[in-house]
Design a protein around this motif. Structure first.
Motif, PDB file in Angstrom:
ATOM      1  N   LEU A   1       0.880  -1.189   0.027  1.00 15.56           N
ATOM      2  CA  LEU A   1       0.172   0.061   0.063  1.00 15.56           C
ATOM      3  C   LEU A   1       0.743   1.243   0.024  1.00 15.56           C
ATOM      4  O   LEU A   1       2.121   1.404   0.505  1.00 15.56           O
ATOM      5  CB  LEU A   1      -0.941   0.060   1.148  1.00 15.56           C
ATOM      6  N   ASN A   2       0.357   2.403  -0.804  1.00 10.29           N
ATOM      7  CA  ASN A   2       0.872   3.504  -0.702  1.00 10.29           C
ATOM      8  C   ASN A   2       1.171   4.131   0.872  1.00 10.29           C
ATOM      9  O   ASN A   2      -0.109   4.212   1.446  1.00 10.29           O
ATOM     10  CB  ASN A   2       0.280   4.635  -1.416  1.00 10.29           C
ATOM     11  N   PRO A   3       2.126   4.395   1.327  1.00  7.00           N
ATOM     12  CA  PRO A   3       2.250   4.996   2.721  1.00  7.00           C
ATOM     13  C   PRO A   3       1.262   6.170   3.054  1.00  7.00           C
ATOM     14  O   PRO A   3       1.399   6.663   3.990  1.00  7.00           O
ATOM     15  CB  PRO A   3       3.838   5.233   2.895  1.00  7.00           C
ATOM     16  N   ALA A   4       1.159   6.878   2.075  1.00 12.85           N
ATOM     17  CA  ALA A   4       0.003   8.130   2.000  1.00 12.85           C
ATOM     18  C   ALA A   4      -1.144   7.351   2.571  1.00 12.85           C
ATOM     19  O   ALA A   4      -1.842   8.538   3.014  1.00 12.85           O
ATOM     20  CB  ALA A   4       0.194   8.824   0.746  1.00 12.85           C
ATOM     21  N   LEU A   5      -1.647   6.300   2.120  1.00 12.65           N
ATOM     22  CA  LEU A   5      -2.834   5.955   2.593  1.00 12.65           C
ATOM     23  C   LEU A   5      -2.962   5.332   4.291  1.00 12.65           C
ATOM     24  O   LEU A   5      -2.201   4.972   4.798  1.00 12.65           O
ATOM     25  CB  LEU A   5      -3.070   4.464   1.989  1.00 12.65           C
ATOM     26  N   ARG A   6      -3.993   5.851   4.880  1.00 14.62           N
ATOM     27  CA  ARG A   6      -4.415   5.548   6.253  1.00 14.62           C
ATOM     28  C   ARG A   6      -5.774   5.368   6.424  1.00 14.62           C
ATOM     29  O   ARG A   6      -6.782   5.822   5.618  1.00 14.62           O
ATOM     30  CB  ARG A   6      -3.774   6.391   7.118  1.00 14.62           C
ATOM     31  N   ARG A   7      -6.320   4.840   7.645  1.00 16.72           N
ATOM     32  CA  ARG A   7      -7.626   4.854   7.931  1.00 16.72           C
ATOM     33  C   ARG A   7      -8.239   6.241   8.024  1.00 16.72           C
ATOM     34  O   ARG A   7      -7.468   7.034   8.665  1.00 16.72           O
ATOM     35  CB  ARG A   7      -8.065   3.960   9.062  1.00 16.72           C
ATOM     36  N   VAL A   8      -9.588   6.390   7.940  1.00 15.92           N
ATOM     37  CA  VAL A   8     -10.233   7.798   8.371  1.00 15.92           C
ATOM     38  C   VAL A   8     -10.075   8.148   9.921  1.00 15.92           C
ATOM     39  O   VAL A   8     -10.311   7.164  10.502  1.00 15.92           O
ATOM     40  CB  VAL A   8     -11.552   7.957   7.864  1.00 15.92           C
ATOM     41  N   ARG A   9      -9.908   9.303  10.284  1.00 11.82           N
ATOM     42  CA  ARG A   9      -9.856   9.552  11.524  1.00 11.82           C
ATOM     43  C   ARG A   9     -11.014  10.833  11.889  1.00 11.82           C
ATOM     44  O   ARG A   9     -11.604  11.394  11.093  1.00 11.82           O
ATOM     45  CB  ARG A   9      -8.578  10.222  12.006  1.00 11.82           C
ATOM     46  N   CYS A  10     -11.287  10.800  13.194  1.00  9.52           N
ATOM     47  CA  CYS A  10     -12.288  11.758  13.751  1.00  9.52           C
ATOM     48  C   CYS A  10     -11.977  13.129  13.295  1.00  9.52           C
ATOM     49  O   CYS A  10     -12.935  14.023  12.814  1.00  9.52           O
ATOM     50  CB  CYS A  10     -12.545  11.516  15.022  1.00  9.52           C
ATOM     51  N   GLY A  11     -10.706  13.346  13.306  1.00 11.47           N
ATOM     52  CA  GLY A  11     -10.382  15.053  13.007  1.00 11.47           C
ATOM     53  C   GLY A  11     -10.386  15.000  11.496  1.00 11.47           C
ATOM     54  O   GLY A  11     -10.255  16.288  10.830  1.00 11.47           O
ATOM     55  N   ASP A  12     -10.737  14.156  10.473  1.00 14.10           N
ATOM     56  CA  ASP A  12     -10.915  14.541   9.274  1.00 14.10           C
ATOM     57  C   ASP A  12     -12.040  15.146   8.750  1.00 14.10           C
ATOM     58  O   ASP A  12     -12.358  15.075   7.507  1.00 14.10           O
ATOM     59  CB  ASP A  12     -10.783  13.142   8.361  1.00 14.10           C
ATOM     60  N   THR A  13     -13.155  15.151   9.652  1.00 18.00           N
ATOM     61  CA  THR A  13     -14.635  15.467   9.143  1.00 18.00           C
ATOM     62  C   THR A  13     -14.747  16.632   8.268  1.00 18.00           C
ATOM     63  O   THR A  13     -15.259  16.698   7.364  1.00 18.00           O
ATOM     64  CB  THR A  13     -15.441  15.702  10.515  1.00 18.00           C
ATOM     65  N   LYS A  14     -13.897  17.708   8.839  1.00 19.47           N
ATOM     66  CA  LYS A  14     -14.138  19.193   8.227  1.00 19.47           C
ATOM     67  C   LYS A  14     -13.569  18.744   6.448  1.00 19.47           C
ATOM     68  O   LYS A  14     -14.044  19.360   5.505  1.00 19.47           O
ATOM     69  CB  LYS A  14     -13.444  20.171   8.509  1.00 19.47           C
ATOM     70  N   ARG A  15     -12.275  18.218   6.374  1.00 16.33           N
ATOM     71  CA  ARG A  15     -11.866  17.943   5.273  1.00 16.33           C
ATOM     72  C   ARG A  15     -12.496  16.959   4.300  1.00 16.33           C
ATOM     73  O   ARG A  15     -12.633  17.115   3.065  1.00 16.33           O
ATOM     74  CB  ARG A  15     -10.422  17.315   5.373  1.00 16.33           C
ATOM     75  N   LEU A  16     -13.117  15.896   5.109  1.00 20.07           N
ATOM     76  CA  LEU A  16     -14.110  15.099   4.187  1.00 20.07           C
ATOM     77  C   LEU A  16     -15.238  15.629   3.601  1.00 20.07           C
ATOM     78  O   LEU A  16     -15.580  15.704   2.509  1.00 20.07           O
ATOM     79  CB  LEU A  16     -14.500  13.885   4.999  1.00 20.07           C
ATOM     80  N   MET A  17     -15.944  16.673   4.534  1.00 17.21           N
ATOM     81  CA  MET A  17     -16.967  17.504   3.944  1.00 17.21           C
ATOM     82  C   MET A  17     -16.812  18.314   3.011  1.00 17.21           C
ATOM     83  O   MET A  17     -17.388  18.574   1.761  1.00 17.21           O
ATOM     84  CB  MET A  17     -17.378  18.164   5.129  1.00 17.21           C
ATOM     85  N   ALA A  18     -15.433  19.046   3.026  1.00 15.50           N
ATOM     86  CA  ALA A  18     -15.022  19.858   1.872  1.00 15.50           C
ATOM     87  C   ALA A  18     -14.709  19.120   0.590  1.00 15.50           C
ATOM     88  O   ALA A  18     -15.207  19.405  -0.510  1.00 15.50           O
ATOM     89  CB  ALA A  18     -13.780  20.643   2.427  1.00 15.50           C
ATOM     90  N   LEU A  19     -14.059  17.788   0.771  1.00 15.34           N
ATOM     91  CA  LEU A  19     -13.935  17.009  -0.349  1.00 15.34           C
ATOM     92  C   LEU A  19     -15.286  16.561  -1.076  1.00 15.34           C
ATOM     93  O   LEU A  19     -15.402  16.600  -2.262  1.00 15.34           O
ATOM     94  CB  LEU A  19     -13.114  15.803  -0.015  1.00 15.34           C
ATOM     95  N   ALA A  20     -16.376  16.040  -0.247  1.00 21.60           N
ATOM     96  CA  ALA A  20     -17.491  15.786  -0.830  1.00 21.60           C
ATOM     97  C   ALA A  20     -18.019  16.927  -1.436  1.00 21.60           C
ATOM     98  O   ALA A  20     -18.826  16.877  -2.765  1.00 21.60           O
ATOM     99  CB  ALA A  20     -18.305  15.334   0.373  1.00 21.60           C
ATOM    100  N   ALA A  21     -17.992  18.137  -0.850  1.00 22.33           N
ATOM    101  CA  ALA A  21     -18.826  19.182  -1.571  1.00 22.33           C
ATOM    102  C   ALA A  21     -18.223  19.669  -2.812  1.00 22.33           C
ATOM    103  O   ALA A  21     -18.844  20.120  -3.938  1.00 22.33           O
ATOM    104  CB  ALA A  21     -18.755  20.569  -0.528  1.00 22.33           C
ATOM    105  N   ALA A  22     -16.776  19.547  -2.629  1.00 23.32           N
ATOM    106  CA  ALA A  22     -16.118  19.825  -4.140  1.00 23.32           C
ATOM    107  C   ALA A  22     -16.229  18.638  -5.248  1.00 23.32           C
ATOM    108  O   ALA A  22     -16.294  19.169  -6.287  1.00 23.32           O
ATOM    109  CB  ALA A  22     -14.573  20.032  -3.861  1.00 23.32           C
ATOM    110  N   SER A  23     -16.776  17.597  -4.857  1.00 24.23           N
ATOM    111  CA  SER A  23     -16.721  16.457  -6.062  1.00 24.23           C
ATOM    112  C   SER A  23     -18.008  16.255  -6.106  1.00 24.23           C
ATOM    113  O   SER A  23     -18.406  15.602  -7.212  1.00 24.23           O
ATOM    114  CB  SER A  23     -16.014  15.262  -5.311  1.00 24.23           C
TER     115      SER A  23
END
Length: 211
Positions: free
Chosen positions: A164-186
């Motif tokens: 696996l690419n070392p940049a990959l990791r499991r989603v964390r609770c602190g990712d909420t805002k960035r995940l929402m921003a990603l969803a809104a943009a995509s």
């Protein structure tokens, strides 16, 4: 006035006939996706009088049926979810098609939603089902999103094998805002207008931490 052939769907007496109709109308698609809908409908039909105790089931199976000489030959389901109404299972037996039955069932469902004060109806239709798309378009429905369903059989080897690419990791609770921003943009703006992003689902780890 409503056509005398149309009446509200009655789960206790219509489930078995609905299962048969769904199997005939959507059997090929259900087989491709592995959907247990027909099996589940038949199992629910066996519950008989107990169905009246299953309120969520009653809500899910609201709709109208078309009757011919005591037999159910057409159906439309309509139920409310997250502030919008959802239409599904618009089906007519092959030998009764071409008579406008599907259109009249859809009209009955639209009229019902209007009586309930509803302002939006969502539905899904195959992109290659031109007659159905025309039926809905004539009633004012417009396309706002396209879904693609892909299948990967369990015996199929992955396309990429390796570390696996070392940049990959499991989603964390602190990712909420960035995940929402990603969803809104995509997600297209028109799609978000009809189906707003659900922050609660993105923030699930805040209320139910994973180990």
């Amino acid at each position: 006035p409503r056509d005398p052939h149309i009446r509200p769907f009655a789960p206790q007496r219509d489930l078995e006939a609905l299962a048969n109709l769904v199997e005939v109308a959507f059997g090929e698609d259900l087989a491709l996706t592995g959907s247990p809908m027909v099996r589940d409908l038949r199992q629910m039909a066996l519950a008989g009088p107990l169905l009246q105790l299953a309120r969520p089931l009653a809500d899910f199976l609201q709709g109208f049926v078309w009757m011919e000489e005591g037999a159910l030959v057409g159906n439309v389901s309509i139920n409310q979810r997250a502030g919008a109404w959802v239409m599904a299972n618009v089906a007519v037996l092959p030998e009764h098609r071409g008579r406008g039955i599907a259109g009249q069932l859809v009209d009955a469902a639209i009229a019902y939603v209007r009586r309930q004060g509803g302002r939006r109806i969502l539905l899904q239709v195959r992109s290659d089902n031109t007659p159905a798309q025309m039926l809905y378009a004539r009633r004012g429905f417009v396309r706002f999103d396209t879904w693609h369903e892909l299948d990967l059989p369990s015996n199929t080897q992955p396309a990429v094998i390796g570390p696996l690419n070392p940049a990959l990791r499991r989603v964390r609770c602190g990712d909420t805002k960035r995940l929402m921003a990603l969803a809104a943009a995509s997600v297209p703006a028109e799609t978000q207008r009809h189906m707003p992003l659900n922050r609660a689902r993105v923030s699930e780890c805040l209320v139910r931490p994973h180990g």
